[in-house]
Write a protein that holds these residues in place. Structure first.
Motif, PDB file in Angstrom:
ATOM      1  N   SER A 190     -18.416 -25.139 -26.108  1.00  0.00           N
ATOM      2  CA  SER A 190     -19.726 -24.956 -25.491  1.00  0.00           C
ATOM      3  C   SER A 190     -19.984 -26.213 -24.676  1.00  0.00           C
ATOM      4  O   SER A 190     -19.502 -27.304 -25.015  1.00  0.00           O
ATOM      5  CB  SER A 190     -20.839 -24.745 -26.526  1.00  0.00           C
ATOM      6  OG  SER A 190     -21.139 -25.956 -27.190  1.00  0.00           O
TER       7      SER A 190
ATOM      8  N   VAL B 248     -11.202 -17.994 -23.773  1.00  0.00           N
ATOM      9  CA  VAL B 248     -11.873 -18.532 -24.972  1.00  0.00           C
ATOM     10  C   VAL B 248     -10.888 -19.088 -25.999  1.00  0.00           C
ATOM     11  O   VAL B 248     -11.282 -19.870 -26.869  1.00  0.00           O
ATOM     12  CB  VAL B 248     -12.764 -17.452 -25.623  1.00  0.00           C
ATOM     13  CG1 VAL B 248     -13.898 -17.067 -24.694  1.00  0.00           C
ATOM     14  CG2 VAL B 248     -11.931 -16.206 -25.991  1.00  0.00           C
ATOM     15  N   TRP B 249      -9.625 -18.708 -25.923  1.00  0.00           N
ATOM     16  CA  TRP B 249      -8.635 -19.179 -26.877  1.00  0.00           C
ATOM     17  C   TRP B 249      -8.146 -20.594 -26.525  1.00  0.00           C
ATOM     18  O   TRP B 249      -7.518 -21.245 -27.347  1.00  0.00           O
ATOM     19  CB  TRP B 249      -7.450 -18.215 -26.932  1.00  0.00           C
ATOM     20  CG  TRP B 249      -6.809 -17.974 -25.602  1.00  0.00           C
ATOM     21  CD1 TRP B 249      -5.729 -18.635 -25.068  1.00  0.00           C
ATOM     22  CD2 TRP B 249      -7.216 -17.018 -24.625  1.00  0.00           C
ATOM     23  NE1 TRP B 249      -5.456 -18.156 -23.825  1.00  0.00           N
ATOM     24  CE2 TRP B 249      -6.344 -17.152 -23.521  1.00  0.00           C
ATOM     25  CE3 TRP B 249      -8.223 -16.050 -24.574  1.00  0.00           C
ATOM     26  CZ2 TRP B 249      -6.458 -16.361 -22.372  1.00  0.00           C
ATOM     27  CZ3 TRP B 249      -8.335 -15.256 -23.432  1.00  0.00           C
ATOM     28  CH2 TRP B 249      -7.449 -15.415 -22.353  1.00  0.00           C
TER      29      TRP B 249
ATOM     30  N   PRO C 123     -11.331 -22.913 -28.620  1.00  0.00           N
ATOM     31  CA  PRO C 123     -12.039 -21.814 -29.292  1.00  0.00           C
ATOM     32  C   PRO C 123     -13.501 -22.072 -29.623  1.00  0.00           C
ATOM     33  O   PRO C 123     -14.297 -21.133 -29.690  1.00  0.00           O
ATOM     34  CB  PRO C 123     -11.202 -21.603 -30.563  1.00  0.00           C
ATOM     35  CG  PRO C 123      -9.837 -22.080 -30.205  1.00  0.00           C
ATOM     36  CD  PRO C 123     -10.066 -23.250 -29.297  1.00  0.00           C
TER      37      PRO C 123
ATOM     38  N   ARG D 108     -14.970 -20.668 -20.665  1.00  0.00           N
ATOM     39  CA  ARG D 108     -15.725 -19.502 -21.145  1.00  0.00           C
ATOM     40  C   ARG D 108     -14.883 -18.235 -21.021  1.00  0.00           C
ATOM     41  O   ARG D 108     -14.999 -17.330 -21.858  1.00  0.00           O
ATOM     42  CB  ARG D 108     -17.005 -19.321 -20.339  1.00  0.00           C
ATOM     43  CG  ARG D 108     -18.076 -20.372 -20.590  1.00  0.00           C
ATOM     44  CD  ARG D 108     -19.337 -20.064 -19.792  1.00  0.00           C
ATOM     45  NE  ARG D 108     -19.841 -18.734 -20.140  1.00  0.00           N
ATOM     46  CZ  ARG D 108     -20.142 -17.783 -19.237  1.00  0.00           C
ATOM     47  NH1 ARG D 108     -19.981 -18.014 -17.934  1.00  0.00           N
ATOM     48  NH2 ARG D 108     -20.586 -16.607 -19.628  1.00  0.00           N
TER      49      ARG D 108
END
Length: 249
Positions: free
Chosen positions: A215, A208-209, A212, A205
């Motif tokens: 979740s 984020v890269w 990408p 989280r």
């Protein structure tokens, strides 16, 4: 250890703004490069009259310096980080500038004796050279090639082309093309250990890269596979790569 679902819910609710990693204490660890970037940064800041820190995050690393030059600026592109950096650094005289990707630095030519960065998104060598004074220095710690790729590829599968990005030799060559003379280049490979699946969710989280489209719901099966091994006493091991680079205009 808490249940899988409890670990995931806890990690999804935790704050991931800024560049602090205290939330991982006792859950994950990472070796640090041998050169001690924060200490070297403090030494260089003490030797100049003007400096600029690029991609400062929440100002965590810059804030470790015991003192700043009379002219001290920092940039950050992500508003939550920029707010944290302003709260941390403004009272110490640091001017924080919110920037945007793909846009030149909002400073005049030859504005700074020193430009620094810890883990810049992508070093803009031409702009770095432009804002440095003649004889000024760029001093930074960059993320290297295939950093944390054992973890990234657990979710995304093999990424052979991406593994070649951020090569320190390529970055040094690009700095040279822009008119900077590289005076120091050191590399390190550092062990990362994750002890519970919540730590994995939290770091994905925050960074984020790395994955990408991450979740916990989408990658539940991959997370369950990690969780099962961790509960059997097998922490997940990956490796970060870093390089220290210094260049002179």
């Amino acid at each position: 250890m808490k249940s899988f679902d409890d670990l995931v819910v806890e990690a999804e609710a935790a704050d991931v703004s800024g560049w602090g990693f205290d939330w991982l204490a006792g859950r994950a660890s990472e070796e640090r490069p041998p050169w001690g970037y924060a200490s070297l940064l403090a030494q260089r800041l003490a030797s100049v009259q003007s400096a600029l820190d690029l991609d400062t995050g929440g100002g965590e690393v810059l804030g470790e310096a015991p003192g700043f030059p009379p002219v001290m600026h920092a940039t950050e592109a992500w508003p939550p980080n920029a707010r944290k950096a302003h709260e941390r650094l403004a009272a110490r005289g640091v001017q924080l500038v919110l920037t945007a990707s793909g846009v030149g630095l909002p400073f005049a030519d030859a504005s700074f004796e020193l430009v620094t960065s810890r883990h810049p998104v992508s070093p803009g060598w031409a702009e770095i050279r432009r804002v440095l004074t003649p004889g000024g220095h760029y001093f930074a710690q960059h993320v290297g090639p295939a950093s944390a790729f054992e973890l990234i590829e657990h979710f995304l599968g093999p990424l052979p082309e991406e593994r070649r990005l951020r090569d320190p030799r390529d970055e040094a060559a690009a700095a040279g093309v822009a008119g900077l003379a590289v005076t120091d280049l050191r590399t390190a490979r550092c062990r990362m250990v994750f002890h519970d699946v919540g730590a994995v969710v939290w770091i994905l989280r925050k960074c984020v890269w790395w994955v990408p489209d991450f979740s916990a719901r989408k990658y539940r099966d991959a997370l369950l596979a990690l969780d099962g091994k961790m509960r059997r006493g097998e922490p997940f091991v990956a490796h970060s790569t870093r390089h220290l680079i210094e260049a002179r205009r």
